[in-house]
Design an enzyme around this catalytic site. Structure first.
Site, mmCIF file in Angstrom:
data_model
loop_
_atom_site.group_PDB
_atom_site.id
_atom_site.type_symbol
_atom_site.label_atom_id
_atom_site.label_comp_id
_atom_site.label_asym_id
_atom_site.label_seq_id
_atom_site.Cartn_x
_atom_site.Cartn_y
_atom_site.Cartn_z
ATOM 1 N N ASP A 10 65.255 65.077 64.743
ATOM 2 C CA ASP A 10 64.606 65.128 66.047
ATOM 3 C C ASP A 10 64.618 66.574 66.532
ATOM 4 O O ASP A 10 65.350 67.424 66.017
ATOM 5 C CB ASP A 10 65.334 64.222 67.046
ATOM 6 C CG ASP A 10 64.487 63.890 68.258
ATOM 7 O OD1 ASP A 10 63.280 64.219 68.251
ATOM 8 O OD2 ASP A 10 65.017 63.296 69.210
ATOM 9 N N HIS A 205 67.798 89.463 53.098
ATOM 10 C CA HIS A 205 66.360 89.694 52.972
ATOM 11 C C HIS A 205 65.599 88.384 52.753
ATOM 12 O O HIS A 205 66.168 87.362 52.354
ATOM 13 C CB HIS A 205 66.088 90.630 51.796
ATOM 14 C CG HIS A 205 66.533 90.041 50.477
ATOM 15 N ND1 HIS A 205 65.792 89.116 49.765
ATOM 16 C CD2 HIS A 205 67.670 90.230 49.759
ATOM 17 C CE1 HIS A 205 66.429 88.770 48.667
ATOM 18 N NE2 HIS A 205 67.586 89.426 48.636
ATOM 19 N N GLU A 283 72.262 95.129 46.143
ATOM 20 C CA GLU A 283 72.770 94.000 45.376
ATOM 21 C C GLU A 283 73.527 94.504 44.144
ATOM 22 O O GLU A 283 73.377 95.662 43.728
ATOM 23 C CB GLU A 283 71.605 93.089 44.967
ATOM 24 C CG GLU A 283 71.969 91.833 44.188
ATOM 25 C CD GLU A 283 72.937 90.929 44.934
ATOM 26 O OE1 GLU A 283 74.146 91.256 44.924
ATOM 27 O OE2 GLU A 283 72.500 89.916 45.510
#
Length: 396
Positions: A10, A205, A283
């Site tokens: 909902d 990202h 990374e």
């Protein structure tokens, strides 16, 4: 066949558009027991956007419980049910974007052997999800897994090597959140007394084609740009940060990789900040595995893949170990803390995991329990005495 699950979802808006939030839960239809429940604020949005957001949260939770689940999604929004069933057209841009995200989740479940069906229910039969959506509109964020995904039981039932490999892939690709967080924007910016605090928001990202294809993509790889979905996630992260900051000034730092810089550009436009690149937030370098498919590695080199995940001293040829990654990321984190004030850092999943694991004292063999979905926000407060509070994690 996967596990049968019911998603009840909902959403609401006090003003339409106005203060919005969603709520959702996942239920075991055979016992009626709630397995997961969640809620979150959405800022100023419409009822329909909130309804779709609840559906997406519920489908994500069902996927976490069983990636091959057979899901029945029950909503009291006739519009969302008919649009997701393909019987009504979607005209509004925000709803098209959200419907696409929900359909992508449904497609992932189907590819894994599951299914998704939709059913309209009267509002009176959707009271639990409605109560959670009101919690979201009140500013509460809830992500409560009441039953851990039954991975050991499912692993024991797998009979062949290909299925085992797919289970390994699901462990690595699937993001699992097992904590309950209850933040409000006021809990982050501005904060209460006890001296000036340093506030840090770590942003992952948006996705690239490598992300969606489950390909390793480190600092030594081909450095792909965001795809269309990733650009949408970057814009959403920017809107969320603008709402969170409420006009307060913040520095903006990104890694040197294209997907982080492009996400940072969208964030900078939204919050009025100029990005500064710090490659220490890049990374991990996966060496000769940069660009490799995780699915292929899981089938062909499962032992080496497990070592990369669990052994902090293991590196691929030409790559770096997790320990080396952690050393440079924590040095960058220390520089951000020393700068004081508020800093937004746009980076990658493993650097975010490094910081959260460090401040929470989580050992390396459990670090993958920390989720950081594409485009998600993770907030920390550092007090003058060095105490760190993790305000919330993985907010999308």
């Amino acid at each position: 066949m996967g596990r049968a699950l019911v998603v009840e979802a909902d959403g609401g808006s006090r003003g339409n558009p106005g203060v919005a939030g969603y709520g959702a839960l996942v239920r075991d239809p055979s016992t009626g027991r709630v397995l997961w429940e969640g809620a979150a604020p959405l800022g100023r949005e419409s009822n329909n956007v909130a309804e779709y957001s609840g559906l997406i949260a519920g489908l994500r939770a069902a996927q976490r419980i069983d990636p091959a689940a057979e899901v029945l999604a029950r909503l009291d929004s006739k519009l969302v049910v008919e649009q997701m069933a393909g019987r009504w057209k979607i005209k509004h841009e925000d709803m098209r974007r959200l419907a696409l995200e929900a359909r992508e989740l449904a497609a992932e479940l189907k590819r894994a052997g599951g299914s998704v069906a939709y059913a309209w229910v009267p509002r009176a039969e959707n009271k639990d999800a409605d109560a959670l959506s009101n919690a979201g509109m009140d500013g509460r964020t809830i992500d409560r897994m009441l039953e851990a995904p039954s991975e050991p039981d499912r692993r024991a039932a797998v009979a062949d090597e290909d299925a085992v490999a797919e289970e390994i892939v699901q462990e690595i690709v699937q993001e699992v959140v097992e904590e309950v967080v209850d933040p409000t924007p006021a809990a982050v910016l501005p904060g209460p007394g006890h001296g000036p605090t340093t506030r840090i928001v770590l942003v992952r990202h948006g996705v690239t084609d490598f992300t969606t294809a489950a390909r390793l993509d480190g600092r030594g790889g081909s450095d792909p740009s965001l795809n269309d979905a990733g650009r949408d996630q970057a814009a959403s992260a920017g809107r969320a940060l603008a709402h969170l900051l409420g006009g307060s000034e913040a520095r903006l730092v990104t890694s040197s990789l294209a997907r982080a810089r492009e996400t940072g550009a969208a964030v900078g436009e939204a919050i009025g900040a100029t990005p500064v690149v710090d490659a220490a937030w890049d990374e991990q370098d996966f060496g000769d595995w940069d660009g490799a498919s995780v699915h292929d590695l899981a089938r062909e080199q499962p032992d080496e893949l497990a070592r990369l995940r669990h052994d902090a001293a293991y590196a691929r040829p030409g790559g770096e170990t997790h320990a080396e990654l952690a050393e440079r990321v924590l040095a960058a984190y220390s520089r951000v803390v020393a700068a004081g004030g508020t800093t937004v850092v746009v980076c990658h999943r493993k650097p975010i995991m490094v910081v959260l694991a460090d401040v929470l004292g989580i050992p390396h063999d459990r670090v993958w329990r920390l989720a950081a979905a594409p485009g998600s926000l993770n907030a920390l407060e550092v007090w003058p005495d060095g105490t760190v509070s993790v305000v919330f994690t993985n907010r999308t």
